[in-house]
Design an enzyme around this catalytic site. Structure first.
Site, short mmCIF file in Angstrom:
data_model
loop_
_atom_site.label_atom_id
_atom_site.label_comp_id
_atom_site.label_asym_id
_atom_site.label_seq_id
_atom_site.Cartn_x
_atom_site.Cartn_y
_atom_site.Cartn_z
CB SER A 276 -0.93 -0.07 1.20
OG SER A 276 -2.08 0.66 0.94
CE LYS A 280 -0.02 5.24 -1.94
NZ LYS A 280 -1.05 4.64 -2.69
CD1 TRP A 367 -8.13 3.10 -1.72
CD2 TRP A 367 -9.73 4.22 -2.78
NE1 TRP A 367 -8.03 4.41 -1.35
CE2 TRP A 367 -9.01 5.12 -1.98
CE3 TRP A 367 -10.82 4.70 -3.54
CZ2 TRP A 367 -9.31 6.49 -1.91
CZ3 TRP A 367 -11.11 6.07 -3.47
CH2 TRP A 367 -10.36 6.93 -2.66
CG HIS A 417 -5.69 -2.54 0.68
ND1 HIS A 417 -5.01 -2.22 -0.46
CD2 HIS A 417 -5.14 -1.80 1.68
CE1 HIS A 417 -4.10 -1.30 -0.18
NE2 HIS A 417 -4.16 -1.03 1.12
C1 GTR Z 1 -5.42 4.29 1.65
C2 GTR Z 1 -4.85 5.18 0.60
C3 GTR Z 1 -4.09 4.34 -0.36
C4 GTR Z 1 -3.18 3.36 0.35
C5 GTR Z 1 -3.72 2.86 1.67
C6 GTR Z 1 -2.73 2.28 2.66
O1 GTR Z 1 -6.30 4.86 2.47
O2 GTR Z 1 -5.88 5.85 -0.02
O3 GTR Z 1 -3.41 5.15 -1.28
O4 GTR Z 1 -1.93 3.91 0.50
O5 GTR Z 1 -4.32 3.84 2.37
O6 GTR Z 1 -1.58 2.66 2.75
O7 GTR Z 1 -3.18 1.42 3.42
#
Ligand code: GTR
Length: 437
Positions: A276, A280, A367, A417
């Site tokens: 996540s 990045k 997402w 996720h």
């Molecule tokens: C979310 C965000 C994503 C991702 C995620 C995370 O809320 O919108 O870009 O980075 O968090 O890091 O769990």
């Protein structure tokens, strides 16, 4: 199942996932929740991706020499100035480190565990970061995954020797964190994301740190390592200077500084890993630091592996509104104006070449735009081909759990996720094929 029934069931699941996402988003940030979210493939706008091989002076790259000496630098500069932000030009703070705990026979003899305290800057202002390293017993120079965790090293495993971070933590009911401090109640609460025994048994090591030790994840530049770079007091980064993702990436390089100084790792391969926001981070770290031999981005989405121009799921406007401190200030200028952005994320993937990149998506993680993550890998392949490598060759996404293990690897896991054992098993198989060790 009959195709029609299957279709209806799938549509219901999809509607449900979209609904849950909207509720979560609305709870987290009322402002960004007012920005519409597109989850309909048919509504993805037409877009033209910035060219990988056409230089700013119009010449076309057809050889790795021009790629490495000219075009790569152009693209890297654009990402630095317009997306993640530059590390300030001021002198970096001093870093020192000391091994504070070591056990040659940790985890019933499965691992050598080393805990290292890093300190940036001096005296009262020093920023401390705790690194936990597990190396598989009996392996010299094992390949090592290098990645941050979200809530402290002690959450990755039930190992009561793991020390607690002193840094600020977000409160979490699930992790039993209150008062923004680490306690033993969170011990092992994230172990499902870190199947360490399997990792060690397959001959890999792991080096992990809490990302908030480098910079607490809040819209505030007065904590973490930021102030150490602004000795004269004004700690607001300049327009093209770093946000937190670049700061965390910088921290990943400091982890490498420590690892390369540790005996038994002289010839190890280092694989940047992150999930996540930390996916990045891993991508940006590995692109900048050639000592990373490969990178794995798990569900990294917007500002990670996903193409921004698709505007599917999270967009620049969402991410820059909810997390105004993650990217350079200049990145906000592209909110709702993705086509003006001089780069897109396939170019970030290409900046890794010829080092291998793995992109992992999850089927319900809309997402993060799984298709956008896949297409980044596909479009980046142009550069990998210059090196004679096979990357991702077709636009059709593989179905769930049909991994592609080329130099650019990809899989779509069933589910949401997260990071699971399935993901790790793919990462390790892919590493064996694509990294020499
Ligand atoms: C979310 C965000 C994503 C991702 C995620 C995370 O809320 O919108 O870009 O980075 O968090 O890091 O769990």
């Amino acid at each position: 199942m009959y195709p029609v029934i299957r279709c209806v069931v799938l549509m219901k699941i999809r509607t449900f996932v979209i609904l849950i996402n909207c509720i979560i988003l609305a709870k987290m940030n009322p402002v960004s929740s007012q920005i519409p979210v597109n989850y309909d493939e048919e509504k993805v706008p037409e877009y033209v991706l910035p060219s990988l091989l056409k230089c700013q002076d119009g010449t076309i790259v057809d050889h790795i020499v021009e790629w490495e000496h000219k075009r790569r630098a152009e693209i890297l500069t654009l990402f630095r100035d317009e997306v993640y932000g530059a590390v300030p030009a001021t002198e970096s703070p001093d870093m020192s480190y000391v091994i504070i705990e070591e056990d040659e026979e940790a985890l019933e003899g499965l691992a050598r565990r080393t805990q290292v305290m890093l300190a940036f800057g001096r005296g009262e202002q020093a920023v401390k970061a705790l690194l936990a390293i597990y190396l598989p017993a009996g392996h010299r120079d094992p390949p090592v995954f290098v990645g941050y965790n979200f809530y402290g090293n002690h959450t990755i495993l039930n190992d009561d020797k793991l020390m607690l971070t002193d840094s600020w933590l977000p409160n979490s009911e699930e992790l039993e964190i209150s008062g923004n401090r680490a306690t033993v109640s969170s011990m092992g609460k994230r172990s499902h994301r870190w199947p360490l025994r399997e990792i060690l048994a397959k001959g890999f090591g792991l080096a992990t740190m809490y990302y908030g030790d480098i910079d607490p994840d809040r819209p505030d530049f007065s904590d973490g390592i930021h102030p150490l770079f602004y000795p004269h007091g004004d700690i607001r980064p300049g327009e093209h200077e770093w946000g937190s993702i670049a700061a965390w990436s910088w921290g990943m390089s400091r982890i490498l500084d420590v690892l390369t100084g540790i005996k038994n790792l002289e010839k190890s391969r280092f694989i940047a890993f992150g999930h996540s926001r930390l996916g990045k981070t891993a991508l940006w770290a590995a692109v900048n630091d050639l000592r990373f031999d490969a990178v794995i981005s798990n569900n990294s989405g917007c500002g990670g592996a996903a193409l921004s121009r698709r505007r599917f799921g999270e967009t620049l406007a969402h991410i820059n509104t909810r997390f105004p401190h993650w990217f350079a200030e200049s990145f906000k200028e592209y909110n709702h104006m993705e086509d003006k952005l001089p780069v897109d994320q396939h170019q970030l993937i290409a900046l890794m070449a010829p080092r291998p990149v793995y992109i992992a998506s999850a089927s319900e993680d809309l997402w993060a735009d799984p298709r956008g993550e896949y297409l980044s890998g596909y479009h980046a392949s142009e550069v990998f081909r210059l090196y004679g490598m096979t990357a991702i060759e077709v636009t059709d996404m593989p179905s769930v759990e049909k991994p592609i293990h080329h130099t650019v690897g990809y899989h779509l896991r069933a589910g949401g996720h997260d990071v699971t054992l399935y993901d790790w098993l793919q990462f390790m198989r892919w590493c064996r094929v694509n990294i020499k060790f």
